[in-house]
Design a protein around this motif. Structure first.
Motif, PDB file in Angstrom:
ATOM      1  N   MET A 214      30.604  34.595  43.633  1.00 43.76           N
ATOM      2  CA  MET A 214      31.553  34.585  44.741  1.00 43.76           C
ATOM      3  C   MET A 214      32.146  35.967  44.941  1.00 43.76           C
ATOM      4  N   THR A 215      31.366  36.861  45.468  1.00 40.21           N
ATOM      5  CA  THR A 215      31.907  38.204  45.649  1.00 40.21           C
ATOM      6  C   THR A 215      31.661  38.694  47.052  1.00 40.21           C
ATOM      7  N   ARG A 216      31.402  37.767  47.961  1.00 39.01           N
ATOM      8  CA  ARG A 216      31.123  38.227  49.320  1.00 39.01           C
ATOM      9  C   ARG A 216      32.370  38.706  50.032  1.00 39.01           C
ATOM     10  N   LEU A 217      33.506  38.089  49.686  1.00 47.69           N
ATOM     11  CA  LEU A 217      34.725  38.421  50.401  1.00 47.69           C
ATOM     12  C   LEU A 217      35.436  39.546  49.686  1.00 47.69           C
ATOM     13  N   ARG A 218      35.409  40.696  50.235  1.00 45.40           N
ATOM     14  CA  ARG A 218      36.153  41.801  49.651  1.00 45.40           C
ATOM     15  C   ARG A 218      36.407  42.838  50.729  1.00 45.40           C
ATOM     16  N   ASP A 219      37.279  43.796  50.373  1.00 53.88           N
ATOM     17  CA  ASP A 219      37.588  44.829  51.371  1.00 53.88           C
ATOM     18  C   ASP A 219      36.803  46.089  51.094  1.00 53.88           C
TER      19      ASP A 219
END
Lengths: 219, 486
Positions: A214-219
């Protein structure tokens, strides 16, 4: 308020709870993890019974029954069912190795004793160890959520935190008002159900329960 | 009969869950939200101007009433906006009728839990309701069932549950601190009882309790560094829900912090205020960094929520009538403005099919009405006059100067200026330029512009005038603060 025998029993059981949270940390297989958690909940229920018996606060019996039924039996069964149903891999695969995890847990226990020191000096005898142990269990549960990568182990970590809370509730205050205790159990139960639903969905969309994906959401 | 206020969303949720027809679901949802707003008026009026309503499990004073007003207004706007938003998604074939039922009934259950948070008397029940808001909204965050949405929903569920668990530890300690004064009993967690003996609570316990509360509920309120779930959840949820999360849910957690802050401030003066200032500043710094580097429109708005929650925490932390009035006004202004911005973002994202700000160009040409709303809202959210958020920030700043915290005031100005620059740059680069080839011009749907227009008007009017009703209502909350802390 509580005689020496009762106090000894409670301290003994509380120590057992702390040891089991270390056992949960040291688990390498899912089944072992869930069974250790179930055992912890059952011992927590036993503490509640002893406290209720010795203090005469009868509504703590309700806490005991709810802990036993919901956390000791229903939730572990549900988790075992999920593990079988999803054919999960049995290994835990920690992000931080087990020896290091145990060492960090030991440090967390020291921190918990340090934080509760000013609180328990004024408190009654029963709260002395129980409050520190309750904090330790909460911290270890939180560390478990950080250091284990599977969705299921994160759920167990959260439930362990809740166990620590229940211990804190019954030992410091001999029980909160009943309606609040019921509400807390209801919320926990609902949370586990909803997380269970999400575990099934995550399994379907990611085809794994490893949350490091789960690392798709990042800035 | 405050139960009536809770009954309306419950019945609405049931009706939405049972109807088989798309049109009926929309009608029930919007009508339910509007009826709820109407029902709330007399209760709020009584709580603001005639003193607290204290019956059975419920307790509603002027502070609760402010949050009730925000909840019912924003939910009404969101339910109207959702209609057009979902009609568009239906034509794209993304939603089934089952999804619609599910969405609207969860929306009203979510509203119910948020109303519960602010009108229950017991802090324990408040905790239960806050946890229930997480549970009710987790499915709304994961509504699209795509992998990103799943990830956001799982993080939201786990991080907020951990936070709320720590908060319960804090509430247990508050209970323990009151046992010495009140003895054990059903009512020793009731706000109405606790507030009368707040200065006699055990100070050591209250201190530790407040630390747990601000970390625990601060997670839910989006204060940095516990805000990590917030940009994910806000960017992945359906846009009307992002608005609801940002404008209402964060406030509900802030409400919980404020209640305990009032107790802690009476028991141990100065301790909880300094923590609020610390977390407020941290949030401003984190928000400034991420707003300047944001690429995704909704993530930028989410970080702007972190910013405004930080400003609100800062306002309450500084204390004194001016800053508290400013923070209360800021809560109201932020809710209205942020909802407007999310609605605008929803229009843009549905039109352009992307959330990446670099791919969004030429709003003026593609959708002029939305462009006006976004530019107005963007100027407002960045804190420029003559909009409502400017008034809030100005009052908080005056409060800081009045209390002699010049350094704090300076840092505050520097950070909001930085954020102002970042936000306005993004907004204007989206609205100018020419839209990509082949993008038909025109708005998607007319109905969705109605709530946006109302919100824009409210933001402007509140910025230009300070209506007597509002100043009296907020004044009564400031009196409450003065009475407890003063």
């Amino acid at each position: 308020m509580i005689d020496i025998l009762g106090l000894d029993i409670i301290n003994f059981l509380a120590a057992a709870i702390l040891l089991i949270s270390l056992l949960v940390m040291a688990s390498v297989r899912m089944g072992q993890l869930v069974r250790s958690f179930a055992l912890q909940s059952i011992i927590l229920a036993a503490i509640a019974v002893v406290l209720a018996n010795h203090t005469g606060s009868e509504h703590i019996y309700v806490v005991a029954v709810l802990t036993l039924v919901i956390k000791g039996i229903a939730i572990p069964r549900f988790m075992m069912y999920t593990i079988d149903r999803l054919k999960m891999r049995r290994e835990i695969e920690p992000l931080i190795g087990i020896p290091a995890s145990l060492l960090i847990s030991a440090m967390l226990i020291i921190v918990a004793y340090y934080i509760t020191e000013p609180l328990i000096s004024s408190g009654e005898a029963v709260t002395r160890n129980c409050l520190a142990i309750a904090f330790s269990v909460v911290f270890i549960g939180m560390f478990m959520m950080i250091s284990r990568r599977k969705a299921m182990t994160q759920m167990v970590g959260l439930l362990m935190m809740e166990n620590g809370l229940v211990l804190a509730i019954i030992s410091t205050t001999y029980g909160m008002p009943l309606i609040i205790e019921l509400g807390v159990f209801f919320d926990v139960f609902l949370a586990v159900l909803i997380m269970g639903i999400f575990i099934f969905r995550i399994n379907r969309t990611f085809e794994t329960l490893d949350t490091t994906f789960m690392t798709r959401l990042r800035d | 009969m405050i139960e009536l206020l809770l009954l309306v969303p419950l019945v609405t949720a049931l009706l939405c869950g049972l109807s088989r027809n798309e049109r009926h679901i929309y009608i029930f949802s919007v009508a339910g939200a509007i009826i709820m707003a109407l029902v709330a008026i007399p209760f709020c009026y009584e709580a603001f101007f005639e003193g607290p309503i204290d019956t059975w499990l419920w307790y509603m004073d002027s502070l609760s009433a402010l949050f009730v007003v925000i909840i019912v207004v924003i939910v009404a706007m969101v339910s109207v906006y959702s209609v057009d938003y979902q009609r568009h998604e239906r034509t794209e074939g993304e939603l089934t009728i089952k999804d619609l039922r599910y969405y609207h009934s969860l929306l009203h259950i979510f509203t119910l839990t948020m109303l519960l948070v602010v009108i229950v008397d017991s802090l324990g029940l408040m905790w239960i309701a806050i946890e229930a808001t997480t549970l009710a909204s987790a499915f709304l965050v994961g509504f699209y069932k795509k992998s990103e949405a799943m990830e956001a929903a799982w993080k939201y569920l786990i991080i907020c549950s951990v936070g709320i668990t720590l908060a319960l530890l804090g509430i247990i300690l508050i209970y323990a601190s009151s046992v010495g004064v009140l003895g054990e009993g059903m009512d020793s967690l009731d706000w109405s009882v606790l507030s009368s003996v707040a200065d006699q609570l055990d100070p050591a316990l209250v201190k530790v309790a407040f630390i747990f509360i601000i970390i625990g509920l601060g997670t839910k309120a989006g204060l940095a560094p516990m805000h990590t779930w917030l940009p994910d959840a806000h960017s992945q949820a359906p846009t009307p829900i992002s608005g609801l999360l940002s404008a209402v849910l964060l406030n509900c957690a802030m409400y919980g912090i404020l209640r305990i802050h009032l107790l802690a401030e009476a028991a141990v003066p100065g301790f909880s205020s300094s923590l609020l200032v610390l977390f407020g500043l941290l949030s401003l710094i984190v928000a400034a960094i991420f707003i300047l580097t944001a690429r995704d429109l909704k993530r930028m708005l989410a970080f702007s929520s972190v910013e405004h929650m930080g400003i609100i925490a800062l306002g309450f932390g500084i204390g004194g009538p001016l800053a508290i009035l400013g923070a209360l006004f800021h809560i109201l202004a932020h809710s209205l403005t942020k909802t407007l911005m999310f609605f605008g973002a929803g229009n843009v994202i549905q039109k352009y099919g992307t959330r990446e700000m670099k791919d969004i160009k030429g709003l003026w040409k593609a959708m002029p009405t939305t462009a006006i709303m976004i530019v107005l809202g963007g100027a407002a959210i960045a804190g420029s006059p003559p909009f409502a958020l400017f008034v809030g920030e100005f009052l908080i700043l005056s409060g800081a100067i009045a209390s002699g915290s010049y350094l704090l005031a300076g840092v505050f100005i520097a950070l909001i200026t930085l954020i102002f620059a970042g936000m306005t740059y993004r907004i204007f680069s989206m609205s100018s330029g020419t839209p990509q080839e082949g993008l038909p011009s025109g708005e998607i749907g007319k109905l969705r512009l109605v709530p946006m227009f109302l919100l824009a008007a409210a933001v402007l009017i509140l910025g230009l005038f300070f209506p007597d009703v509002i100043s009296d209502a907020l004044g009564s909350i400031v009196d409450l603060f003065e009475e407890m802390i003063g």
